[in-house]
Design a protein around this motif. Structure first.
Motif, PDB file in Angstrom:
ATOM      1  N   ASP A   1       0.863  -1.186   0.000  1.00  0.00           N
ATOM      2  CA  ASP A   1       0.000   0.000   0.000  1.00  0.00           C
ATOM      3  C   ASP A   1       0.898   1.235   0.000  1.00  0.00           C
ATOM      4  O   ASP A   1       1.971   1.232   0.590  1.00  0.00           O
ATOM      5  CB  ASP A   1      -0.890   0.032   1.244  1.00  0.00           C
ATOM      6  CG  ASP A   1      -1.915  -1.095   1.260  1.00  0.00           C
ATOM      7  OD1 ASP A   1      -2.213  -1.642   0.184  1.00  0.00           O
ATOM      8  OD2 ASP A   1      -2.418  -1.426   2.349  1.00  0.00           O
TER       9      ASP A   1
ATOM     10  N   GLN B   1      -0.797   8.463  -1.381  1.00  0.00           N
ATOM     11  CA  GLN B   1      -0.650   9.536  -2.352  1.00  0.00           C
ATOM     12  C   GLN B   1      -1.680  10.604  -2.034  1.00  0.00           C
ATOM     13  O   GLN B   1      -2.869  10.302  -1.910  1.00  0.00           O
ATOM     14  CB  GLN B   1      -0.833   9.010  -3.775  1.00  0.00           C
ATOM     15  CG  GLN B   1       0.260   8.055  -4.187  1.00  0.00           C
ATOM     16  CD  GLN B   1       0.089   7.570  -5.617  1.00  0.00           C
ATOM     17  OE1 GLN B   1      -0.717   8.079  -6.373  1.00  0.00           O
ATOM     18  NE2 GLN B   1       0.861   6.576  -5.980  1.00  0.00           N
TER      19      GLN B   1
ATOM     20  N   SER C   1      -4.005   9.886   0.841  1.00  0.00           N
ATOM     21  CA  SER C   1      -4.984   8.810   0.715  1.00  0.00           C
ATOM     22  C   SER C   1      -4.289   7.480   0.426  1.00  0.00           C
ATOM     23  O   SER C   1      -3.306   7.426  -0.306  1.00  0.00           O
ATOM     24  CB  SER C   1      -5.959   9.132  -0.421  1.00  0.00           C
ATOM     25  OG  SER C   1      -6.889   8.089  -0.569  1.00  0.00           O
ATOM     26  N   CYS C   2      -4.834   6.407   0.978  1.00  0.00           N
ATOM     27  CA  CYS C   2      -4.273   5.080   0.766  1.00  0.00           C
ATOM     28  C   CYS C   2      -4.533   4.616  -0.673  1.00  0.00           C
ATOM     29  O   CYS C   2      -5.638   4.758  -1.191  1.00  0.00           O
ATOM     30  CB  CYS C   2      -4.906   4.085   1.741  1.00  0.00           C
ATOM     31  SG  CYS C   2      -4.161   2.450   1.647  1.00  0.00           S
ATOM     32  N   VAL C   3      -3.502   4.075  -1.291  1.00  0.00           N
ATOM     33  CA  VAL C   3      -3.623   3.511  -2.636  1.00  0.00           C
ATOM     34  C   VAL C   3      -3.128   2.064  -2.562  1.00  0.00           C
ATOM     35  O   VAL C   3      -1.930   1.812  -2.508  1.00  0.00           O
ATOM     36  CB  VAL C   3      -2.796   4.314  -3.671  1.00  0.00           C
ATOM     37  CG1 VAL C   3      -2.963   3.725  -5.057  1.00  0.00           C
ATOM     38  CG2 VAL C   3      -3.197   5.783  -3.650  1.00  0.00           C
TER      39      VAL C   3
ATOM     40  N   VAL D   1     -12.366  -0.411  -5.672  1.00  0.00           N
ATOM     41  CA  VAL D   1     -11.137   0.151  -6.227  1.00  0.00           C
ATOM     42  C   VAL D   1     -10.725  -0.729  -7.407  1.00  0.00           C
ATOM     43  O   VAL D   1     -10.624  -1.947  -7.275  1.00  0.00           O
ATOM     44  CB  VAL D   1     -10.012   0.165  -5.165  1.00  0.00           C
ATOM     45  CG1 VAL D   1      -8.721   0.714  -5.742  1.00  0.00           C
ATOM     46  CG2 VAL D   1     -10.437   0.941  -3.946  1.00  0.00           C
TER      47      VAL D   1
ATOM     48  N   LYS E   1      -2.217  -1.183 -10.246  1.00  0.00           N
ATOM     49  CA  LYS E   1      -2.358   0.063  -9.485  1.00  0.00           C
ATOM     50  C   LYS E   1      -3.696   0.718  -9.756  1.00  0.00           C
ATOM     51  O   LYS E   1      -4.300   0.509 -10.808  1.00  0.00           O
ATOM     52  CB  LYS E   1      -1.257   1.046  -9.884  1.00  0.00           C
ATOM     53  CG  LYS E   1       0.136   0.538  -9.753  1.00  0.00           C
ATOM     54  CD  LYS E   1       1.116   1.565 -10.277  1.00  0.00           C
ATOM     55  CE  LYS E   1       2.200   0.865 -11.046  1.00  0.00           C
ATOM     56  NZ  LYS E   1       3.051   1.732 -11.775  1.00  0.00           N
ATOM     57  N   GLN E   2      -4.090   1.539  -8.831  1.00  0.00           N
ATOM     58  CA  GLN E   2      -5.273   2.381  -9.009  1.00  0.00           C
ATOM     59  C   GLN E   2      -4.837   3.636  -9.769  1.00  0.00           C
ATOM     60  O   GLN E   2      -3.847   4.267  -9.404  1.00  0.00           O
ATOM     61  CB  GLN E   2      -5.866   2.762  -7.654  1.00  0.00           C
ATOM     62  CG  GLN E   2      -7.083   3.643  -7.750  1.00  0.00           C
ATOM     63  CD  GLN E   2      -7.574   4.112  -6.385  1.00  0.00           C
ATOM     64  OE1 GLN E   2      -6.852   4.041  -5.385  1.00  0.00           O
ATOM     65  NE2 GLN E   2      -8.798   4.582  -6.326  1.00  0.00           N
TER      66      GLN E   2
ATOM     67  N   LEU F   1      -5.423   7.169 -10.231  1.00  0.00           N
ATOM     68  CA  LEU F   1      -6.116   8.241  -9.514  1.00  0.00           C
ATOM     69  C   LEU F   1      -6.607   9.354 -10.434  1.00  0.00           C
ATOM     70  O   LEU F   1      -7.419  10.176 -10.014  1.00  0.00           O
ATOM     71  CB  LEU F   1      -5.206   8.812  -8.426  1.00  0.00           C
ATOM     72  CG  LEU F   1      -4.856   7.822  -7.303  1.00  0.00           C
ATOM     73  CD1 LEU F   1      -3.865   8.450  -6.335  1.00  0.00           C
ATOM     74  CD2 LEU F   1      -6.108   7.369  -6.577  1.00  0.00           C
TER      75      LEU F   1
ATOM     76  N   SER G   1     -10.028   8.735  -5.309  1.00  0.00           N
ATOM     77  CA  SER G   1      -9.214   8.062  -4.297  1.00  0.00           C
ATOM     78  C   SER G   1     -10.099   7.636  -3.129  1.00  0.00           C
ATOM     79  O   SER G   1     -11.230   8.087  -2.990  1.00  0.00           O
ATOM     80  CB  SER G   1      -8.106   8.994  -3.802  1.00  0.00           C
ATOM     81  OG  SER G   1      -8.661  10.049  -3.056  1.00  0.00           O
TER      82      SER G   1
ATOM     83  N   CYS H   1      -4.284   4.306   5.103  1.00  0.00           N
ATOM     84  CA  CYS H   1      -4.254   2.849   4.932  1.00  0.00           C
ATOM     85  C   CYS H   1      -4.756   2.090   6.159  1.00  0.00           C
ATOM     86  O   CYS H   1      -5.332   1.015   6.037  1.00  0.00           O
ATOM     87  CB  CYS H   1      -2.845   2.394   4.571  1.00  0.00           C
ATOM     88  SG  CYS H   1      -2.321   2.987   2.943  1.00  0.00           S
TER      89      CYS H   1
END
Length: 160
Positions: free
Chosen positions: A55, A58, A61-63, A95, A118-119, A121, A126, A131
């Motif tokens: 994790d 960014q 916010s948790c990604v 997500v 990956k997400q 954004l 987001s 996290c």
């Protein structure tokens, strides 16, 4: 008599050392054979393994991410795994974790290769949470495509 006894002991020691050398030679050959045989079933194990990746944070916010290992014999053109995450307050969000942009340049995952899903954004909101606020993760959908847009033939296992 003493000399005969010493001779017999020395002879026995030589025999033991010869046997030990033979056993060691056999064991090293067996180990070399095992070393050669072990990697092939691992590479031949057909499938695509997806596991939880690191994790990151960014913009506060948790990604989340997922790590992919392509153990199949086909090149993956596009891979997407949708995760439903549950936040500390009970809210649930989906997500989309992708290997590339759907309509953009693809980053193929070759046989034996690895990648990170990956997400993006810039195309989806987001989570807006740290996290530590994620309490559970569940896979809700997977999309796996090879060249030409057909579905991957190899089995896909996901452990989020």
């Amino acid at each position: 008599m003493k000399e005969l006894l010493i001779f017999l002991i020395q002879d026995r020691i030589v025999e033991c050392l010869q046997v030990a050398a033979l056993v060691l030679a056999f064991a090293s050959r067996l180990a070399a054979l095992a070393f050669l045989l072990v990697p092939f079933p691992v590479l031949a194990a057909d499938g695509i393994a997806v596991s939880r990746g690191p994790d990151s944070v960014q913009f506060g916010s948790c990604v989340p991410s997922l790590a992919v290992e392509n153990r199949s014999s086909e090149t993956i053109d596009y891979l997407q795994v949708d995760l439903q995450v549950t936040l500390a307050g009970g809210q649930q969000r989906t997500v989309e974790l992708k290997s590339a942009y759907r309509e953009g340049v693809h980053y193929p995952i070759v046989p034996g290769g690895t990648a990170v899903l990956k997400q993006h954004l810039d195309t989806e909101a987001s989570l807006g949470m740290p996290c530590g606020a994620l309490t559970s993760r569940k896979v809700t959908r997977t999309i796996c495509e090879v060249a030409g847009g057909s579905s991957c033939a190899a089995p896909l296992s996901v452990a989020p």
